[in-house]
Design an enzyme around this catalytic site. Structure first.
Site, PDB file in Angstrom:
ATOM      1  N   ASP A 170       0.846  -1.177   0.000  1.00 26.98           N
ATOM      2  CA  ASP A 170       0.000   0.000   0.000  1.00 26.98           C
ATOM      3  C   ASP A 170       0.895   1.243   0.000  1.00 26.98           C
ATOM      4  O   ASP A 170       2.057   1.150   0.349  1.00 26.98           O
ATOM      5  CB  ASP A 170      -0.830  -0.040   1.297  1.00 26.98           C
ATOM      6  CG  ASP A 170      -2.170   0.623   1.109  1.00 26.98           C
ATOM      7  OD1 ASP A 170      -2.459   1.029  -0.025  1.00 26.98           O
ATOM      8  OD2 ASP A 170      -2.900   0.744   2.099  1.00 26.98           O
TER       9      ASP A 170
ATOM     10  N   HIS B 295       4.322   2.730  -8.230  1.00 31.47           N
ATOM     11  CA  HIS B 295       4.324   1.269  -8.159  1.00 31.47           C
ATOM     12  C   HIS B 295       5.723   0.716  -8.455  1.00 31.47           C
ATOM     13  O   HIS B 295       6.182  -0.215  -7.810  1.00 31.47           O
ATOM     14  CB  HIS B 295       3.314   0.681  -9.147  1.00 31.47           C
ATOM     15  CG  HIS B 295       1.880   0.934  -8.764  1.00 31.47           C
ATOM     16  ND1 HIS B 295       1.410   0.711  -7.488  1.00 31.47           N
ATOM     17  CD2 HIS B 295       0.811   1.383  -9.483  1.00 31.47           C
ATOM     18  CE1 HIS B 295       0.111   1.014  -7.441  1.00 31.47           C
ATOM     19  NE2 HIS B 295      -0.265   1.434  -8.637  1.00 31.47           N
TER      20      HIS B 295
ATOM     21  N   LEU C 126      13.634 -19.022   2.405  1.00 31.04           N
ATOM     22  CA  LEU C 126      12.454 -18.170   2.644  1.00 31.04           C
ATOM     23  C   LEU C 126      11.257 -18.653   1.820  1.00 31.04           C
ATOM     24  O   LEU C 126      11.379 -18.905   0.622  1.00 31.04           O
ATOM     25  CB  LEU C 126      12.787 -16.728   2.236  1.00 31.04           C
ATOM     26  CG  LEU C 126      11.633 -15.728   2.259  1.00 31.04           C
ATOM     27  CD1 LEU C 126      11.218 -15.414   3.699  1.00 31.04           C
ATOM     28  CD2 LEU C 126      12.013 -14.441   1.527  1.00 31.04           C
TER      29      LEU C 126
HETATM   30  C1  FPP Z   1      -1.398  -0.123  -3.659  1.00 31.44           C
HETATM   31  O1  FPP Z   1      -1.077   1.166  -4.054  1.00 31.44           O
HETATM   32  C2  FPP Z   1      -0.649  -1.108  -4.457  1.00 31.44           C
HETATM   33  C3  FPP Z   1      -1.161  -1.803  -5.500  1.00 31.44           C
HETATM   34  C4  FPP Z   1      -2.553  -1.658  -5.938  1.00 31.44           C
HETATM   35  C5  FPP Z   1      -0.414  -2.746  -6.319  1.00 31.44           C
HETATM   36  C6  FPP Z   1       0.938  -3.216  -5.821  1.00 31.44           C
HETATM   37  C7  FPP Z   1       1.453  -4.200  -6.792  1.00 31.44           C
HETATM   38  C8  FPP Z   1       2.557  -4.065  -7.528  1.00 31.44           C
HETATM   39  C9  FPP Z   1       3.482  -2.932  -7.357  1.00 31.44           C
HETATM   40  C10 FPP Z   1       2.820  -5.081  -8.599  1.00 31.44           C
HETATM   41  C11 FPP Z   1       4.118  -5.720  -8.486  1.00 31.44           C
HETATM   42  C12 FPP Z   1       3.989  -6.956  -7.717  1.00 31.44           C
HETATM   43  C13 FPP Z   1       4.962  -7.840  -7.667  1.00 31.44           C
HETATM   44  C14 FPP Z   1       4.803  -9.056  -6.869  1.00 31.44           C
HETATM   45  C15 FPP Z   1       6.196  -7.640  -8.386  1.00 31.44           C
HETATM   46  P1  FPP Z   1      -2.123   2.362  -3.946  1.00 31.44           P
HETATM   47  O2  FPP Z   1      -2.116   3.082  -5.237  1.00 31.44           O
HETATM   48  O3  FPP Z   1      -3.446   1.847  -3.447  1.00 31.44           O
HETATM   49  O4  FPP Z   1      -1.458   3.237  -2.870  1.00 31.44           O
HETATM   50  P2  FPP Z   1      -2.211   4.281  -1.924  1.00 31.44           P
HETATM   51  O5  FPP Z   1      -2.735   3.464  -0.787  1.00 31.44           O
HETATM   52  O6  FPP Z   1      -1.117   5.202  -1.552  1.00 31.44           O
HETATM   53  O7  FPP Z   1      -3.265   4.939  -2.752  1.00 31.44           O
END
Ligand code: FPP
Length: 158
Positions: A23, A40, A134
């Site tokens: 997050d 991201h 792990l």
């Molecule tokens: C939340 O950010 C995060 C996500 C929705 C996606 C996270 C997934 C990745 C980065 C993909 C890569 C994964 C792997 C395993 C390599 P948000 O935009 O909701 O953040 P916020 O809470 O600040 O709005």
């Protein structure tokens, strides 16, 4: 040289299992006035460090909640960027993960992913399934509702 992420952790009092909800990428991007896709990507860099550190210090299991079924509803460009990140992550990390004895298990519905992502995840599971270091659980295309539906279908089939 910068200190490792775990420099301030008491290595004698480690949890056996750490779970992380990925997050804050969006908030980071907003703060830095960049596109969410870069948030991201930067989050994924941190993820690499977390996996390395967890492996180094002997955490038994690390579970990552990466991409939920609800995340498909995000803007198309963001979903596309996340799908690309998944491919890039496994392409660049899998050899090191194998070398470090990391065992990868994917949680969630792989069948609902585009073929390249599904194949990358299946390949990562196949290549690491016998490894004893792990245990890295990565939840992709996961969700409470989706899990219930899958469990009910499985029960009905039995
Ligand atoms: C939340 O950010 C995060 C996500 C929705 C996606 C996270 C997934 C990745 C980065 C993909 C890569 C994964 C792997 C395993 C390599 P948000 O935009 O909701 O953040 P916020 O809470 O600040 O709005």
């Amino acid at each position: 040289m910068t200190a490792p992420l775990y420099a301030e952790i008491d290595l004698n009092r480690l949890p056996r299992h750490v779970a992380i909800i990925m997050d804050g990428n969006g908030r980071w991007a907003k703060q830095h006035k960049v596109k969410v896709a870069l948030g991201h990507r930067t989050g994924t860099e941190t993820l690499r460090e977390i996996i390395r550190s967890s492996s180094d210090i002997g955490i038994e299991a690390l579970s990552l909640y990466a991409f939920s079924t609800e995340n498909w509803a995000r803007p198309a460009a963001e979903v596309e960027a996340l799908m690309q990140l998944i491919l890039d992550f496994f392409a660049s990390e899998i050899d090191e993960l194998v070398r470090n004895n990391v065992r990868i298990t994917i949680l969630g519905d792989k069948a609902g992913l585009p073929a390249p992502q599904r194949e990358a995840l299946e390949d990562a599971e196949r290549r690491t399934c016998g490894l004893s270091g792990l245990r890295l659980n990565i939840a992709v295309n996961y969700g409470g509702r989706a899990e219930l539906v899958r469990a009910a279908r499985q029960l009905a089939a039995e």
